[in-house]
Design an enzyme around this catalytic site. Structure first.
Site, PDB file in Angstrom:
ATOM      1  N   ASP A   1      81.460   8.710 -59.297  1.00 58.11           N
ATOM      2  CA  ASP A   1      80.722   9.966 -59.535  1.00 58.11           C
ATOM      3  C   ASP A   1      81.574  11.039 -60.232  1.00 58.11           C
ATOM      4  OD1 ASP A   1      78.369  11.362 -59.537  1.00 58.11           O
ATOM      5  OD2 ASP A   1      78.438  11.976 -57.439  1.00 58.11           O
ATOM      6  N   ASP A   2      82.365  11.786 -59.484  1.00 59.69           N
ATOM      7  CA  ASP A   2      83.246  12.835 -60.049  1.00 59.69           C
ATOM      8  C   ASP A   2      84.563  12.740 -59.287  1.00 59.69           C
ATOM      9  OD1 ASP A   2      81.114  14.533 -61.623  1.00 59.69           O
ATOM     10  OD2 ASP A   2      80.268  14.184 -59.621  1.00 59.69           O
TER      11      ASP A   2
ATOM     12  N   HIS B   1      78.446   4.736 -62.984  1.00 56.16           N
ATOM     13  CA  HIS B   1      78.074   6.126 -62.651  1.00 56.16           C
ATOM     14  C   HIS B   1      79.333   6.968 -62.468  1.00 56.16           C
ATOM     15  CE1 HIS B   1      75.099   8.975 -60.500  1.00 56.16           C
ATOM     16  NE2 HIS B   1      76.249   9.631 -60.658  1.00 56.16           N
TER      17      HIS B   1
ATOM     18  N   HIS C   1      80.702  10.861 -64.149  1.00 55.83           N
ATOM     19  CA  HIS C   1      80.512  11.981 -65.081  1.00 55.83           C
ATOM     20  C   HIS C   1      81.844  12.292 -65.761  1.00 55.83           C
ATOM     21  CE1 HIS C   1      76.571  13.088 -63.244  1.00 55.83           C
ATOM     22  NE2 HIS C   1      77.106  12.429 -62.235  1.00 55.83           N
TER      23      HIS C   1
ATOM     24  N   HIS D   1      69.315  10.829 -61.392  1.00 56.10           N
ATOM     25  CA  HIS D   1      69.834  11.240 -60.087  1.00 56.10           C
ATOM     26  C   HIS D   1      68.651  11.582 -59.175  1.00 56.10           C
ATOM     27  CE1 HIS D   1      73.648  11.615 -62.158  1.00 56.10           C
ATOM     28  NE2 HIS D   1      74.263  11.995 -61.046  1.00 56.10           N
TER      29      HIS D   1
ATOM     30  N   GLU E   1      69.787  12.198 -53.482  1.00 62.58           N
ATOM     31  CA  GLU E   1      71.157  12.604 -53.147  1.00 62.58           C
ATOM     32  C   GLU E   1      71.076  13.902 -52.337  1.00 62.58           C
ATOM     33  OE1 GLU E   1      73.475  14.235 -56.367  1.00 62.58           O
ATOM     34  OE2 GLU E   1      75.391  13.834 -55.383  1.00 62.58           O
TER      35      GLU E   1
HETATM   36  N1  ADE Z   1      76.703  16.261 -61.928  1.00 63.96           N
HETATM   37  C1  ADE Z   1      77.937  15.833 -61.684  1.00 63.96           C
HETATM   38  N2  ADE Z   1      77.986  15.208 -60.480  1.00 63.96           N
HETATM   39  C2  ADE Z   1      76.741  15.253 -59.953  1.00 63.96           C
HETATM   40  C3  ADE Z   1      76.151  14.797 -58.759  1.00 63.96           C
HETATM   41  N3  ADE Z   1      76.848  14.148 -57.821  1.00 63.96           N
HETATM   42  N4  ADE Z   1      74.849  15.040 -58.565  1.00 63.96           N
HETATM   43  C4  ADE Z   1      74.135  15.702 -59.483  1.00 63.96           C
HETATM   44  N5  ADE Z   1      74.642  16.148 -60.634  1.00 63.96           N
HETATM   45  C5  ADE Z   1      75.946  15.932 -60.874  1.00 63.96           C
HETATM   46 ZN    ZN Z   2      76.321  11.689 -60.520  1.00 62.11          ZN
END
Ligand code: ADE
Ligand code: ZN
Length: 329
Positions: A275-276, A16, A18, A194, A197
């Site tokens: 994640d990011d 996971h 992005h 997703h 969250e």
């Molecule tokens: N797009 C990029 N990161 C995300 C996240 N944590 N939750 C939802 N969409 C995303």
């Molecule tokens: Zn994500």
């Protein structure tokens, strides 16, 4: 957390992350210079600028808009995978959005071709294995999510193995997006979504009821409903947990209150992910450190989560067996 690493010796995997969310600030700055774009509102003093989930998504989309050619995407993909390989990551699933390719006028085919070039280059240099998960962005609306699924279904690209939905979880209900997942399922793609969250346990229940995915992105707010946690255990659904992201986005106030350990103790299948990463001041290596130092997990427990990631990976069985053998060696 100290500068010393307890987990540098562990092999790593993530399912996971992005792609545009993994852009190092230095690369984003170089892209902004290349295209002569003023990015002071989204990147300052080497850090991305946002203050809540909605602003994060705006910042994310602005960063994505700085990658405009197949070569840009190849560079971004290779840069991220080399960073992963340097900390002994053997497998990565990259979440990509053909919508971004469309929005900048590049087109989805060239966008995906760039990502594939980056994967091949990184694999040649380091042996890292990677796959692509196409995602629909929920905040672009159900029609765009269906288009993303249709694109993934017809791509017939051996590296495109999964379908996801990301973006603004508060927009609509999962039911509004079910058709996209039906299209992806019929095409033989692995499914993840997703949920749990930004929204509560109900969104995880919706996902289980309507999408029936083998994995859920985040899913951590399932902890608000122990009957739902029991259901996740019974189904064997894997939660792609991203602790650093959850703390940065204030889903939980701190690592002590983060439910990863409780979900794991209850028998839910969990793994750790970034994640990011630069948006949330983290990296996959740091997520492993968080598990070790902030959550007191032993090497064997962390390795078990890496194993779960590989067991749940959207790869052919031959590749999975090779990856598991590397982990066990
Ligand atoms: N797009 C990029 N990161 C995300 C996240 N944590 N939750 C939802 N969409 C995303
Ligand atoms: Zn994500």
């Amino acid at each position: 957390m100290t500068g010393f690493s307890n987990t540098a010796h562990l092999l790593k995997a993530e399912i996971h992350c992005h792609l545009e969310g993994a852009a190092p600030p230095s690369l984003t700055e170089a892209q902004a210079e290349k295209y002569n774009v003023d990015i002071r509102h989204i990147l300052r003093d080497g850090a991305y600028v946002w203050s809540d989930f909605a602003e994060f998504l705006v910042c994310y989309d602005a960063v994505a808009a700085l990658f405009r050619t197949a070569e840009d995407y190849a560079l971004l993909t290779e840069t991220y995978l080399l960073e992963l390989a340097a900390v002994d990551t053997i497998y990565s699933e990259i979440i990509v959005s053909p919508d971004h390719g469309d929005r900048i006028g590049l087109g989805a085919d060239a966008y995906i071709a760039g990502v594939c070039d980056g994967i091949h280059a990184a694999r040649e240099k380091t042996g890292i294995e990677a796959r692509i998960i196409v995602t629909g962005e929920r905040h672009f609306g159900p029609d765009r999510v269906v288009s993303a699924a249709e694109y993934a279904a017809r791509a017939k690209n051996p590296l495109v193995t999964g379908f996801n939905m990301a973006g603004e979880e508060r927009m609509g209900r999962v039911a509004d997006y079910v058709r996209a997942f039906d299209i992806a399922r019929d095409a033989g793609l692995g499914l993840t979504v997703h949920a749990g969250e930004v929204c509560g346990a109900f969104s995880v229940a919706d996902a289980l009821d309507l999408v029936k995915p083998s994995r859920i992105g985040h899913g951590v707010r399932a902890i608000e409903d122990m009957a739902l946690v029991e259901r996740l255990v019974e189904l064997g659904t894997v939660l792609e947990v991203c602790p650093g992201s959850n703390i940065a986005l204030k889903v939980f106030p701190d690592f002590d209150s983060h439910p990863l350990r409780r979900l794991k103790a209850a028998g839910v299948r969990v793994c750790i992910n970034s994640d990011d990463p630069p948006f949330f001041h983290t990296s996959l290596a740091r997520e492993y450190e968080i598990a070790s130092q902030d959550m007191n997990m032993a090497d064997a427990e962390i390795n078990a989560m890496t194993r779960t990631a590989l067991e749940a990976a959207f790869v052919d069985e031959d590749t999975r067996a090779k990856l598991l053998a590397r982990l066990d060696a």
